[in-house]
Design a protein around this motif. Sequence first.
Motif, PDB file in Angstrom:
ATOM      1  N   ALA A 121       0.843  -1.203   0.000  1.00 33.39           N
ATOM      2  CA  ALA A 121       0.000   0.000   0.000  1.00 33.39           C
ATOM      3  C   ALA A 121       0.873   1.246   0.000  1.00 33.39           C
ATOM      4  N   LEU A 122       2.024   1.162   0.643  1.00 35.31           N
ATOM      5  CA  LEU A 122       3.025   2.245   0.604  1.00 35.31           C
ATOM      6  C   LEU A 122       4.386   1.606   0.378  1.00 35.31           C
ATOM      7  N   GLU A 123       5.254   2.298  -0.322  1.00 36.13           N
ATOM      8  CA  GLU A 123       6.548   1.694  -0.671  1.00 36.13           C
ATOM      9  C   GLU A 123       7.621   2.774  -0.676  1.00 36.13           C
ATOM     10  N   GLY A 124       8.694   2.532   0.062  1.00 35.35           N
ATOM     11  CA  GLY A 124       9.871   3.414   0.014  1.00 35.35           C
ATOM     12  C   GLY A 124       9.579   4.864   0.337  1.00 35.35           C
ATOM     13  N   ILE A 125       8.792   5.102   1.387  1.00 32.81           N
ATOM     14  CA  ILE A 125       8.421   6.486   1.723  1.00 32.81           C
ATOM     15  C   ILE A 125       9.479   7.100   2.646  1.00 32.81           C
ATOM     16  N   ASP A 126      10.040   8.195   2.223  1.00 32.23           N
ATOM     17  CA  ASP A 126      10.933   8.997   3.071  1.00 32.23           C
ATOM     18  C   ASP A 126      10.302  10.359   3.227  1.00 32.23           C
ATOM     19  N   PHE A 127      10.077  10.745   4.460  1.00 29.56           N
ATOM     20  CA  PHE A 127       9.376  12.024   4.689  1.00 29.56           C
ATOM     21  C   PHE A 127       9.781  12.579   6.046  1.00 29.56           C
ATOM     22  N   GLU A 128       9.980  13.888   6.082  1.00 25.40           N
ATOM     23  CA  GLU A 128      10.278  14.557   7.356  1.00 25.40           C
ATOM     24  C   GLU A 128       9.363  15.745   7.514  1.00 25.40           C
ATOM     25  N   LEU A 129       8.828  15.928   8.705  1.00 24.27           N
ATOM     26  CA  LEU A 129       7.980  17.094   8.980  1.00 24.27           C
ATOM     27  C   LEU A 129       8.634  17.922  10.068  1.00 24.27           C
ATOM     28  N   GLU A 130       9.019  19.151   9.691  1.00 28.01           N
ATOM     29  CA  GLU A 130       9.661  20.045  10.656  1.00 28.01           C
ATOM     30  C   GLU A 130       8.581  20.795  11.438  1.00 28.01           C
ATOM     31  N   ALA A 131       8.970  21.337  12.579  1.00 23.52           N
ATOM     32  CA  ALA A 131       8.023  22.114  13.392  1.00 23.52           C
ATOM     33  C   ALA A 131       7.493  23.290  12.577  1.00 23.52           C
ATOM     34  N   GLY A 132       6.194  23.496  12.592  1.00 20.67           N
ATOM     35  CA  GLY A 132       5.578  24.650  11.921  1.00 20.67           C
ATOM     36  C   GLY A 132       5.482  24.532  10.418  1.00 20.67           C
ATOM     37  N   ALA A 133       5.900  23.399   9.846  1.00 22.39           N
ATOM     38  CA  ALA A 133       5.853  23.252   8.383  1.00 22.39           C
ATOM     39  C   ALA A 133       4.431  22.921   7.923  1.00 22.39           C
ATOM     40  N   TYR A 134       4.162  23.142   6.636  1.00 21.58           N
ATOM     41  CA  TYR A 134       2.829  22.885   6.082  1.00 21.58           C
ATOM     42  C   TYR A 134       3.026  22.124   4.769  1.00 21.58           C
ATOM     43  N   THR A 135       2.608  20.859   4.749  1.00 22.59           N
ATOM     44  CA  THR A 135       2.783  20.010   3.560  1.00 22.59           C
ATOM     45  C   THR A 135       1.428  19.596   3.007  1.00 22.59           C
ATOM     46  N   LEU A 136       1.295  19.746   1.711  1.00 20.69           N
ATOM     47  CA  LEU A 136       0.084  19.285   1.025  1.00 20.69           C
ATOM     48  C   LEU A 136       0.394  17.929   0.397  1.00 20.69           C
ATOM     49  N   VAL A 137      -0.456  16.926   0.698  1.00 22.02           N
ATOM     50  CA  VAL A 137      -0.275  15.602   0.104  1.00 22.02           C
ATOM     51  C   VAL A 137      -1.281  15.476  -1.042  1.00 22.02           C
ATOM     52  N   ALA A 138      -0.766  15.298  -2.248  1.00 21.63           N
ATOM     53  CA  ALA A 138      -1.630  15.226  -3.428  1.00 21.63           C
ATOM     54  C   ALA A 138      -1.493  13.858  -4.079  1.00 21.63           C
ATOM     55  N   GLY A 139      -2.454  13.536  -4.895  1.00 20.98           N
ATOM     56  CA  GLY A 139      -2.394  12.260  -5.618  1.00 20.98           C
ATOM     57  C   GLY A 139      -3.782  11.853  -6.041  1.00 20.98           C
ATOM     58  N   PRO A 140      -3.859  11.043  -7.114  1.00 15.79           N
ATOM     59  CA  PRO A 140      -5.188  10.609  -7.558  1.00 15.79           C
ATOM     60  C   PRO A 140      -5.851   9.718  -6.506  1.00 15.79           C
ATOM     61  N   THR A 141      -7.171   9.515  -6.636  1.00 14.14           N
ATOM     62  CA  THR A 141      -7.888   8.624  -5.726  1.00 14.14           C
ATOM     63  C   THR A 141      -7.223   7.252  -5.746  1.00 14.14           C
ATOM     64  N   GLY A 142      -6.994   6.689  -4.536  1.00 11.86           N
ATOM     65  CA  GLY A 142      -6.382   5.361  -4.443  1.00 11.86           C
ATOM     66  C   GLY A 142      -4.868   5.381  -4.509  1.00 11.86           C
ATOM     67  N   SER A 143      -4.260   6.577  -4.422  1.00 12.22           N
ATOM     68  CA  SER A 143      -2.796   6.650  -4.531  1.00 12.22           C
ATOM     69  C   SER A 143      -2.097   6.360  -3.207  1.00 12.22           C
ATOM     70  N   GLY A 144      -2.869   6.263  -2.114  1.00  7.83           N
ATOM     71  CA  GLY A 144      -2.272   5.936  -0.813  1.00  7.83           C
ATOM     72  C   GLY A 144      -2.179   7.121   0.136  1.00  7.83           C
ATOM     73  N   LYS A 145      -2.896   8.217  -0.147  1.00  8.24           N
ATOM     74  CA  LYS A 145      -2.801   9.419   0.695  1.00  8.24           C
ATOM     75  C   LYS A 145      -3.269   9.136   2.131  1.00  8.24           C
ATOM     76  N   SER A 146      -4.456   8.525   2.253  1.00  6.43           N
ATOM     77  CA  SER A 146      -4.999   8.270   3.594  1.00  6.43           C
ATOM     78  C   SER A 146      -4.116   7.302   4.367  1.00  6.43           C
ATOM     79  N   THR A 147      -3.619   6.280   3.687  1.00  5.74           N
ATOM     80  CA  THR A 147      -2.730   5.310   4.354  1.00  5.74           C
ATOM     81  C   THR A 147      -1.467   6.006   4.835  1.00  5.74           C
TER      82      THR A 147
END
Lengths: 286, 542
Positions: B24-50
């Motif tokens: 469902a997810l593969e090879g995800i590297d992600f960092e969230l810094e304090a106060g940052a704002y990230t938009l997660v985009a992708g077509p339906t079924g791309s794994g955003k909710s997961t």
Amino acid sequence: MNVRGLEARVKLLLLGVAGLWAVTLERPLLLGVLAGSAVLALCLSGAGWRRILAALGGLALALWGLALMQGFFYAQAPRTEIWGWHPQSGWALALFGPDGVALYREGFAHGLAQGLRVVLAAAAGLAVAFSTDPGALLGALTFFRVPYGLAFMAVTALRFGPLLAQEATQAWTAARLRGFEPAPWRTPPWSGAAVTFGLLRPVLAGCVRRAGTLAASIQSRGFEPAKRGVELPRRKLRALEWLLVWAVLSASAALLAAKGLYFLYAEDWYYRTEWRALYAFVREWT
Amino acid sequence: MKTTTALLALRGARLTYPGRAHAALEGIDFELEAGAYTLVAGPTGSGKSTFLKVLAGLLPGLSVCRLDGVRETAPGARCGVVFQSPDDQLFARRAFDEVAFGPRNLGLSESETGRRVTDALGAVGLSGSEDADPAALSGGQKQRLALAAALALEPAALVLDEPFAQLDPQGADEIRALLDRLRAERGVALVLAEHRLGELLEPSRAGGPQRVLALDGGKVAWDAPTGDAAKYAPKLAELGLRLPVASEWARRVPEAWAAGAYDRARALAWSREHLPRAAAPEAARKPGGSEILRADGLGYSYGGKGFALEGANFSLRRGERVALLGANGSGKSTLLALLAGLRKPGAGRIECAAARGYTFQNPDAMLIGATALDETAFAPRWTLKLGRAAAEAKGRAALEAMGLGARSTEAPLALSRGQRLRLAVAAVLAAEPEILLLDEPSTGQDRKHVESLLQSVCAHGAAAVFSTHDPDLALEWADRAVVLRAGRVVADGPALEVLNDTALLARTSLKRPALLEWCEALGVPAARTLEELAARWSEARA
């Protein structure tokens, strides 16, 4: 004091006592009085009249069904026939035998008592469910040492019950809009049954989806089913509530004691002549 | 192990469900810094909710699955989560108890819990609503309450899964502004998944996401800052996602796209320099056929609690497409239910001899068949009284028309969200209705799915009435727009005229379509679609 204003712990205690009385008492008259009180509490629960009417309809059906069923199938002696049909010949004799079909007074009374037990417990339960805030109910359940996870599940089931009913209605309406006619004279029973069974699919899918979202939401808010020591606020009991608590607890203790003594007498284990009035009271009235 | 200053981090995350061939997810590297704002985009079924659930630490745990890789959290950093549907998250009968649930679970004292509840309700603009029943709040207020319930944990980061999907434009704007304020005033980091990219990436907005993370097939397709549209606009377009209107305009003018006019400023500058300002006429509206439905003075109230609809007049012509617009609770769904014959009007009357079909806002409620073919053969069998073979033939044709021919043997509820909506509509169209009534078909769907659905409906030829919160969708697909406010019809006319009436839109809490704003910025007559605008200019240049 109205039912909605009672503290949740008092209501749960009353519900427990109603359950105790329902299994302990046997006389239809007393059971009827108590079941009537529970039904009155249900009517005063503050729920919408549609919900109350639906609940009363279900309870009436349960009562009537149990009384009739026991009345027809009562097999103990003595039994007094109120109404009967005794075939003399033909297929009816072959199917029902010479005794035919009969309604017996003792069976009807026994069924009535069983039905009133069900009505007493169910009406009390519905009155508590309809009149109590979920937060207060959660606090009361944890006060009585019900595990936190179990208490939360019970409370959310009550909260989402009406939504599930709404989804089932929506699925039914959608099928009707697409031409489904549930009338048995228009629809072969097997087709209607298949469609009705199919209506469960969206309802179950909705349950799973909603449960998944709620589970994720509450877990992200620090909820752990096995957690101990979650302190939920409860208001202090009023004087009248204390009085009610002591009255029902005293009555329950007295009833259990009297029933216990009667049981010892009935089983020939312990008997005192000066208690004959008590034995008579228990036999005749409880 | 690599050290990090990030609040939350995923390194090489891979999530698999038992029995599934693909992760469902593969090879995800992600960092969230304090106060940052990230938009997660992708077509339906791309794994955003997961992805969001893994980031928030809810998976594994909620479902049976396996997570490989590393999830790191800064010490003491808590993560709040808000989902699309507030109704599925709120369970208490008092707003106070709802917000207090988290602090109480943390074992905080009642006085500290009370302080946090007051603070959180104040932060979302619900001060004084402590005793309110959440069920009685508006859609926007419910979502704000869900936010307050997350904020009461004093989280360092908030993870939001399509929080605007069920809100009217005003409610969505309120929540967007609130998120910006929370980040500015409290330094809360935000990770937000959303289909409506245009409004979030619009450079005219203060605040907004700093970074776009695009997912495709459970993998990070790319990750870029939002400051430079050149870095993300072509890639979002490749994924079939809807860009802000200026970028979408540039996509339809190949020379502009090739010249890098990906954002509003560059697209505007390029257009002013290169394109002729032809005052082309507005596109002629499609004339409607004969009248097939007429409703006069409709009124309805739910349990005598005020009027949900009052004195509403409505008419529909053969083949016409009508959009119903209005804020949450304005009476759109009630009007549709009355027109469909689901409810009897309390006042007024409806004259309609045409066959009507209706789809609910939640299409899942309609899917009762074991297979997609069972679903579409249902109405031909019960409504048209056809035999099994003939009903299935009609069902197959309806599936083909909706692009679901290859899915005929699949279980309806196992299809994707967009496919389920198309199937629900196919199941209704299989009975060959002359009028199709759709209750908010765009809710929770990406734009591509909704457009594909409306294309299929138009190809079918039935008159269509649909309610929507999306003014651009109404402008593009409706011949007529009907605006409701507090149960009354306050405007009924050509979609272009109604949606260009700024005074009316302000009065009814609606937004002007982004395309009309863009036409005004370009200084050209209003157009209903970007294609129409591009075609007009091509003609003028020729």
